[in-house]
Design a protein around this motif. Structure first.
Motif, PDB file in Angstrom:
ATOM      1  N   THR A  52      52.513  10.897  21.028  1.00  0.00           N
ATOM      2  CA  THR A  52      52.660  11.816  22.151  1.00  0.00           C
ATOM      3  C   THR A  52      51.467  12.769  22.222  1.00  0.00           C
ATOM      4  OG1 THR A  52      53.846  13.515  20.878  1.00  0.00           O
ATOM      5  CG2 THR A  52      55.177  11.820  21.947  1.00  0.00           C
ATOM      6  N   ASN A  53      51.306  13.350  23.420  1.00  0.00           N
ATOM      7  CA  ASN A  53      50.347  14.449  23.588  1.00  0.00           C
ATOM      8  C   ASN A  53      50.933  15.581  24.424  1.00  0.00           C
ATOM      9  OD1 ASN A  53      50.280  13.484  26.217  1.00  0.00           O
ATOM     10  ND2 ASN A  53      48.282  12.500  26.007  1.00  0.00           N
ATOM     11  N   GLY A  54      52.248  15.556  24.617  1.00  0.00           N
ATOM     12  CA  GLY A  54      52.919  16.575  25.411  1.00  0.00           C
ATOM     13  C   GLY A  54      53.024  16.236  26.878  1.00  0.00           C
ATOM     14  N   ARG A  55      52.234  15.259  27.329  1.00  0.00           N
ATOM     15  CA  ARG A  55      52.286  14.814  28.728  1.00  0.00           C
ATOM     16  C   ARG A  55      52.865  13.413  28.848  1.00  0.00           C
ATOM     17  NH1 ARG A  55      47.523  16.786  27.413  1.00  0.00           N
ATOM     18  NH2 ARG A  55      46.516  14.746  27.413  1.00  0.00           N
ATOM     19  N   ILE A  56      52.446  12.519  27.955  1.00  0.00           N
ATOM     20  CA  ILE A  56      52.954  11.154  27.946  1.00  0.00           C
ATOM     21  C   ILE A  56      53.337  10.781  26.520  1.00  0.00           C
ATOM     22  CG2 ILE A  56      51.665  10.347  29.962  1.00  0.00           C
ATOM     23  CD1 ILE A  56      49.624   9.129  27.968  1.00  0.00           C
ATOM     24  N   GLY A  57      54.128   9.733  26.400  1.00  0.00           N
ATOM     25  CA  GLY A  57      54.531   9.274  25.079  1.00  0.00           C
ATOM     26  C   GLY A  57      54.682   7.765  25.057  1.00  0.00           C
ATOM     27  N   LEU A  58      54.549   7.212  23.864  1.00  0.00           N
ATOM     28  CA  LEU A  58      54.726   5.785  23.624  1.00  0.00           C
ATOM     29  C   LEU A  58      55.530   5.625  22.341  1.00  0.00           C
ATOM     30  CD1 LEU A  58      53.956   2.721  24.073  1.00  0.00           C
ATOM     31  CD2 LEU A  58      51.970   3.183  22.598  1.00  0.00           C
ATOM     32  N   ALA A  59      56.592   4.846  22.390  1.00  0.00           N
ATOM     33  CA  ALA A  59      57.380   4.550  21.200  1.00  0.00           C
ATOM     34  C   ALA A  59      57.440   3.039  21.007  1.00  0.00           C
ATOM     35  CB  ALA A  59      58.790   5.120  21.329  1.00  0.00           C
ATOM     36  N   LEU A  60      57.204   2.605  19.774  1.00  0.00           N
ATOM     37  CA  LEU A  60      57.198   1.187  19.428  1.00  0.00           C
ATOM     38  C   LEU A  60      58.069   0.963  18.198  1.00  0.00           C
ATOM     39  CD1 LEU A  60      53.338   0.553  19.689  1.00  0.00           C
ATOM     40  CD2 LEU A  60      55.060   0.039  21.441  1.00  0.00           C
ATOM     41  N   THR A  61      58.911  -0.056  18.247  1.00  0.00           N
ATOM     42  CA  THR A  61      59.800  -0.354  17.132  1.00  0.00           C
ATOM     43  C   THR A  61      59.795  -1.843  16.824  1.00  0.00           C
ATOM     44  OG1 THR A  61      61.309   1.402  17.862  1.00  0.00           O
ATOM     45  CG2 THR A  61      62.167  -0.174  16.261  1.00  0.00           C
ATOM     46  N   ILE A  62      59.712  -2.168  15.539  1.00  0.00           N
ATOM     47  CA  ILE A  62      60.062  -3.495  15.046  1.00  0.00           C
ATOM     48  C   ILE A  62      61.142  -3.273  13.999  1.00  0.00           C
ATOM     49  CG2 ILE A  62      59.307  -5.569  13.826  1.00  0.00           C
ATOM     50  CD1 ILE A  62      56.524  -5.168  14.932  1.00  0.00           C
TER      51      ILE A  62
END
Length: 347
Positions: A52-62
């Motif tokens: 994250t950067n406070g504006r956008i986020g990315l979450a990835l899971t395996i």
């Protein structure tokens, strides 16, 4: 009382019982799947990354949860309160995902889907940097998503906890959270490229291995950023297992850990239940973490399949309050971005 792990060695004894419940800042114990004395369908292993950067986020899971594998991609836009999560499942992986036995080095890949609906996630860790790449043919509305992020500069300390479960001697959870990883990369979806600049983008790793009981509710909160020009982050959590030996509550400042006692998440209540999008309050038994959390986005999902179910609320927003280091230094959090979640799993 916070018991720090004192004896490096195998995580489990020859009976599959946790040798020493407690916490540390490194992976002192060695996890080995062959030491687990439980059916393969009860073993749960996952690597989860959030950038994250406070504006956008990315979450990835395996994740390899024994009877079910879960491979997930989430794209989050906090400024417009929008998110999309797509989570293909694999049936009965039972360890075939081959998640690494340590977070320190190793690679894992997950893929699946029919022609035109294929996906792939690849996490590569050579010991000095982590490279996360992914693609889905159909992420949302039939449109694909692609991306890649590199995580570097891990802090000296992390949060490590070995937790048993009441009444289930062969159940355990071995968990590491690494905050304040420097993140650089991009995600492309629907003609837009979202960029993570290492100047203001940070990642956290949730590395988990264990044997869980059927019905659990957990609370977890994490944040990473800068205060006074130095890296600061925190990991807070509770709600499952026997945490009498140690909590997972910890502050990180300039790479070093500062252990906390108990922390409570005070979620507002309404007649229908928890009001996740109103301000929460966080308070610690030792007075060292006191904050108000102002939500901006609730990444919510509720999946029920027969006796199995997952009700999740991962809420993103800003923390305002104080955090006190071991030496008494008080840090002031002013709209410090992070998340807090409440999750109930029947699995």
């Amino acid at each position: 009382m916070q018991h720090r792990i004192a004896r490096p060695g195998p995580l489990l004894d020859r009976h599959g019982i946790l040798r020493e419940p407690g916490w540390d800042t490194k992976l002192s114990f060695q996890y080995s799947r062959k030491d687990v004395k439980a059916p393969a369908f009860r073993i749960k292993e996952w690597d989860y990354y959030l950038i994250t950067n406070g504006r956008i986020g990315l979450a990835l899971t395996i994740a390899d949860n024994g009877y079910m594998g879960l491979d997930s991609v989430s794209l989050l836009d906090f400024e417009n309160a929008w998110e999309q999560t797509t989570s293909p499942m694999r049936i009965l992986p039972m360890g075939k995902t081959k998640l690494p036995a340590t977070s320190e080095v190793g690679c894992v890949m997950a893929s699946g889907g029919a022609l035109g609906k294929q996906y792939q996630l690849l996490f590569e860790n050579n010991g000095t940097r982590r490279r996360l790449t992914f693609h889905m043919d159909q992420f949302k509305d039939g449109k694909p998503i692609d991306g890649g992020v590199i995580l570097t500069d891990p802090p000296e300390d992390s949060m490590v906890i070995a937790t048993p479960f009441y009444g289930h001697p062969k159940a355990f959870y071995y968990n590491q959270k690494i905050n304040c990883l420097r993140a650089e990369g991009s995600v492309t979806f629907d003609g837009v490229t979202y960029v993570f600049d290492p100047a203001d983008s940070f990642g956290v790793l949730d590395w988990g291995r264990g044997v869980w009981t059927y019905d659990n509710t957990w609370y977890w909160s994490s944040a990473s950023g800068r205060i006074g020009g130095k890296l600061f982050g925190f990991n807070l959590g509770y709600g499952f297992g026997n945490t009498s030996a140690a909590t997972e509550n910890i502050l990180f400042y300039d790479g070093k850990a500062h252990k906390l006692e108990q922390v409570s998440f005070l979620i507002p209540r309404r007649e229908y239940g928890d009001d996740f999008l109103s301000p929460w309050r966080f308070t610690s038994s030792d007075g060292r973490f006191e904050a108000v959390f102002h939500p901006v986005l609730d990444r919510a999902s509720n999946t029920q399949i027969g006796p199995l179910g997952s009700d999740q609320h991962q809420v993103f927003g800003f923390f305002t309050g104080t955090a006190t280091l071991d030496d008494g230094t008080v840090l002031h959090l002013d709209r410090f971005f992070g998340f807090a979640e409440k999750v109930r799993n029947k699995w």
